[in-house]
Scaffold this motif. Sequence first.
Motif, PDB file in Angstrom:
ATOM      1  N   PRO A  21       3.474  -8.332   6.538  1.00  0.00           N
ATOM      2  CA  PRO A  21       3.498  -7.261   5.528  1.00  0.00           C
ATOM      3  C   PRO A  21       3.184  -7.774   4.122  1.00  0.00           C
ATOM      4  CG  PRO A  21       5.367  -7.044   7.003  1.00  0.00           C
ATOM      5  CD  PRO A  21       4.729  -8.370   7.318  1.00  0.00           C
ATOM      6  N   ALA A  25      -0.278  -6.927   2.256  1.00  0.00           N
ATOM      7  CA  ALA A  25      -0.084  -6.181   1.005  1.00  0.00           C
ATOM      8  C   ALA A  25      -0.823  -6.876  -0.127  1.00  0.00           C
ATOM      9  CB  ALA A  25       1.408  -6.065   0.668  1.00  0.00           C
ATOM     10  N   GLY A  67       2.056  -2.826   3.395  1.00  0.00           N
ATOM     11  CA  GLY A  67       3.239  -3.588   3.783  1.00  0.00           C
ATOM     12  C   GLY A  67       4.214  -2.751   4.598  1.00  0.00           C
ATOM     13  N   GLY A 115       6.292  -6.212   1.272  1.00  0.00           N
ATOM     14  CA  GLY A 115       5.107  -5.714   0.573  1.00  0.00           C
ATOM     15  C   GLY A 115       5.334  -5.551  -0.916  1.00  0.00           C
TER      16      GLY A 115
END
Length: 195
Positions: A21, A25, A67, A115
């Motif tokens: 994530p 991200a 994310g 994220g």
Amino acid sequence: MDPSVFSVLILSAYGIYFMLPAYLANASALTFGGGTPLDMGRSLKDGRRLLGDGVTWRGTIIGILIGVAIGLLQGITGPAVYDLLMIGDPLIGNMIQGTITFTALQGTLLGLALGSGAIIGDACGSFIKRRFNVERGRPVPLMDQLDFVVGALILASLVVSIPLNLIIVIVIITLFLHLGANIIAYLLGMKNVWY
């Protein structure tokens, strides 16, 4: 294969999985960024921009959403990942059990933390670079590779307990992954510099 080498490989693979994530991200913010800067063009009293043009609203929002989406998928697949770890190396499976999400809600929360932390960490890196008058796109070794990781791990630690050896593996792997990803992005024309 030496069992200790096998354990390191399993821990490394899990480190990448855990950080997906944050990794995605961070990459999404770069790829889909552009538009209005997050700092809205504001400067501090030193005359330097707060963050600069590289940190944008669109990149921030898309990065965090990516994310969250990856975290949701990890929450759904968490039990299967845990079973694979237990088959591969029960000691590692037990050691990192607390970092695996077993429901969609847990995965979503961890994805949000990783994220958001990655985006915040990267923005903090930009803030520090502006304070030291480092131009956008100029390298600051280690900070460029790890600012988003530090932010992601700090926020993720509010959701799960992350073992120290997993943190160490994540930092080492990220250094290599970040450099490799930047070289690929440069070769594809997505970045102006290879670092």
